[in-house]
Design a protein around this motif. Structure first.
Motif, PDB file in Angstrom:
ATOM      1  N   GLU A 260      35.848   4.834 -27.675  1.00  0.00           N
ATOM      2  CA  GLU A 260      37.194   5.398 -27.738  1.00  0.00           C
ATOM      3  C   GLU A 260      37.697   5.462 -29.175  1.00  0.00           C
ATOM      4  O   GLU A 260      38.784   5.995 -29.427  1.00  0.00           O
ATOM      5  CB  GLU A 260      38.159   4.556 -26.899  1.00  0.00           C
ATOM      6  CG  GLU A 260      37.846   4.524 -25.419  1.00  0.00           C
ATOM      7  CD  GLU A 260      38.859   3.725 -24.637  1.00  0.00           C
ATOM      8  OE1 GLU A 260      40.067   3.847 -24.940  1.00  0.00           O
ATOM      9  OE2 GLU A 260      38.466   2.969 -23.737  1.00  0.00           O
TER      10      GLU A 260
ATOM     11  N   GLY B  47      32.868  12.851 -21.837  1.00  0.00           N
ATOM     12  CA  GLY B  47      33.909  12.956 -22.853  1.00  0.00           C
ATOM     13  C   GLY B  47      33.467  13.879 -23.968  1.00  0.00           C
ATOM     14  O   GLY B  47      32.333  14.341 -24.023  1.00  0.00           O
ATOM     15  N   ASP B  48      34.361  14.155 -24.885  1.00  0.00           N
ATOM     16  CA  ASP B  48      34.097  15.134 -25.934  1.00  0.00           C
ATOM     17  C   ASP B  48      33.221  14.600 -27.059  1.00  0.00           C
ATOM     18  O   ASP B  48      32.541  15.363 -27.745  1.00  0.00           O
ATOM     19  CB  ASP B  48      35.420  15.624 -26.523  1.00  0.00           C
ATOM     20  CG  ASP B  48      36.247  16.397 -25.502  1.00  0.00           C
ATOM     21  OD1 ASP B  48      35.634  16.988 -24.603  1.00  0.00           O
ATOM     22  OD2 ASP B  48      37.478  16.399 -25.622  1.00  0.00           O
TER      23      ASP B  48
ATOM     24  N   GLN C 276      38.077  20.750 -17.353  1.00  0.00           N
ATOM     25  CA  GLN C 276      37.937  21.221 -18.729  1.00  0.00           C
ATOM     26  C   GLN C 276      37.276  22.591 -18.775  1.00  0.00           C
ATOM     27  O   GLN C 276      37.700  23.485 -19.518  1.00  0.00           O
ATOM     28  CB  GLN C 276      37.113  20.219 -19.540  1.00  0.00           C
ATOM     29  CG  GLN C 276      36.934  20.597 -21.002  1.00  0.00           C
ATOM     30  CD  GLN C 276      38.231  20.515 -21.778  1.00  0.00           C
ATOM     31  OE1 GLN C 276      38.775  19.440 -21.963  1.00  0.00           O
ATOM     32  NE2 GLN C 276      38.746  21.656 -22.238  1.00  0.00           N
TER      33      GLN C 276
ATOM     34  N   ARG D 122      42.616  11.041 -21.241  1.00  0.00           N
ATOM     35  CA  ARG D 122      41.948  12.342 -21.161  1.00  0.00           C
ATOM     36  C   ARG D 122      42.693  13.276 -20.227  1.00  0.00           C
ATOM     37  O   ARG D 122      42.871  14.464 -20.520  1.00  0.00           O
ATOM     38  CB  ARG D 122      40.501  12.160 -20.693  1.00  0.00           C
ATOM     39  CG  ARG D 122      39.591  11.503 -21.709  1.00  0.00           C
ATOM     40  CD  ARG D 122      38.215  11.280 -21.119  1.00  0.00           C
ATOM     41  NE  ARG D 122      37.310  10.632 -22.066  1.00  0.00           N
ATOM     42  CZ  ARG D 122      36.138  10.139 -21.729  1.00  0.00           C
ATOM     43  NH1 ARG D 122      35.711  10.192 -20.476  1.00  0.00           N
ATOM     44  NH2 ARG D 122      35.368   9.570 -22.642  1.00  0.00           N
TER      45      ARG D 122
ATOM     46  N   SER E  17      46.003  14.490 -21.813  1.00  0.00           N
ATOM     47  CA  SER E  17      45.755  15.471 -22.858  1.00  0.00           C
ATOM     48  C   SER E  17      45.397  16.830 -22.261  1.00  0.00           C
ATOM     49  O   SER E  17      45.942  17.864 -22.669  1.00  0.00           O
ATOM     50  CB  SER E  17      44.622  14.979 -23.765  1.00  0.00           C
ATOM     51  OG  SER E  17      44.317  15.935 -24.758  1.00  0.00           O
TER      52      SER E  17
END
Length: 397
Positions: free
Chosen positions: A67, A92-93, A187, A233, A236
């Motif tokens: 993170e 995750g990105d 996403q 997440r 956002s």
């Protein structure tokens, strides 16, 4: 990260601490720390080494999650050569994952690394044997991540039509291999909507994609049990989706719905500021300002426009700039501040918008080269350039 490493090359690393050597055959999950006490690659990035004993033909999944920084993962074979590496192929990105069939029997080394030099922070590393079916699933999801990134880059380069195929393929793969309410599907839906919305004839489809994505993020927030990473997440992504819906409704002159979307996004901004990038905050405030300006609600337009500039000013104050750079930044912010009057954005007519477009096109290349595209001043200029183009009905630009 080692930028030049490829399969068959040996990593140029400094001495590896003996205390970081772990020989384990069984699955492992460990928590590590990268900082000044870690080993260092020649590019200045920190790394730790963890080892395991593998058998030829075994299927393995290695995942690194943090993170606090953008992770990078490398795997060296028993001969000391790099056989795999990954940047953003994990959940995750900015997390990393390596999925592969081990080529030989022996001791393998996992290098837990950072993408950028000097970056420090805590991470979790997991490695385990998996089935061949799971290899197929995970590799498909890695391909989806790569396709998704390709679509984003193409869209950023203005190649809108070319971005459609990778975005659609990424969504199809994620639908096939993930649960229906997975954030990665939301996403992909959001990314595809952002591409389709460049075509007014697809506005109905864009809205459907945004709403499906929004339903997923809201379900994740309801079921997260206050898990910080999932909540951050989801918050956002929710704000980004709401801003997209608000933009779409504004284009359709559904102003009340647009306002409701922006205000819902603003509520998340106010309640969860630590979960959001400053770009999302600025987009929400500036979006509201633009909406109110279009409705001739001048005082509200000016209020939210000024708030968006204040957020950027705060971000700029925290940048490590030298005196010359800071002076240039302040000059740009002064110019942008001057575009506001008691009616909000002060460029309704096309002639003024065209003058502003020319000015921005002349200054942006040098600013971007000096500070990078993610600098707040550069991002703000891109926002204003887009608005100036929209005023002139240069929609596809």
């Amino acid at each position: 990260m080692l930028l030049s490493t490829s399969s068959g090359t040996t990593l140029p690393v400094q001495a590896i601490s003996a205390s970081q050597q772990l020989a384990q055959i069984t699955p492992n999950t460990i928590t590590g720390q990268l900082d000044g006490n870690s080993n260092t690659l020649n590019d200045g990035s920190y790394f730790n080494v963890h080892t395991f004993e593998g058998q030829a033909g075994e299927f393995i999944n290695i995942e690194m999650v943090s993170e606090e920084f953008d992770t990078y993962l490398l795997l060296r074979g028993p001969d000391g050569q790099t056989i795999a590496q990954d940047d953003d192929g994990g959940n995750g990105d900015t997390n990393s994952r390596i999925v592969m069939t081990l080529p030989t029997t022996g001791i393998y080394q996992i290098l837990s690394n950072t993408y950028s030099a000097g970056t420090a922070g805590q991470y979790t590393l997991t490695w385990q044997l998996i089935t061949e079916d799971e290899v197929v699933r995970l590799q498909a999801l890695q391909r989806a991540t790569a396709l998704n990134q390709q679509a984003i880059e193409l869209l950023g380069a203005g190649q809108i039509s070319e971005a459609i195929y990778p975005a659609e393929e990424a969504l199809a793969l994620r639908r096939e291999y993930l649960d229906d309410n997975h954030l990665a599907i939301a996403q992909s839906l959001h990314n595809l909507a952002n591409i389709y919305r460049r075509f007014p004839s697809r506005y109905e489809e864009v809205e459907r994609l945004y709403l499906e994505a929004l339903a997923i993020t809201q379900e994740q927030l309801d079921d997260s049990d206050d898990l910080a990473l999932i909540t951050a997440r989801a918050n956002s992504l929710t704000v980004s989706i709401l801003n997209g819906l608000a933009w779409l409704n504004q284009r359709q002159e559904r102003y009340k719905e647009s306002e409701d979307r922006y205000l819902e996004a603003l509520r998340i901004v106010n309640n969860h500021p630590d979960d959001l990038t400053f770009e999302l905050v600025v987009n929400t405030l500036a979006g509201l300002s633009s909406l109110y300006h279009e409705q001739e609600r001048g005082a509200e337009a000016a209020q939210f426009g000024a708030e968006s500039l204040a957020v950027i000013q705060t971000q700029a104050d925290n940048l490590p700039l030298n005196s010359a750079q800071r002076e240039q930044l302040e000059e740009r912010l002064d110019i942008l501040s001057g575009l506001f009057n008691d009616q909000g954005f002060n460029y309704d007519d096309r002639e003024l918008a065209n003058e502003f477009e020319i000015s921005l096109r002349q200054s942006l290349p040098a600013l971007e080269q000096q500070w990078g595209r993610n600098h707040p001043d550069v991002l703000l200029d891109y926002y204003y350039l887009a608005h100036a183009l929209w005023v002139q009905e240069k929609i596809f630009q």
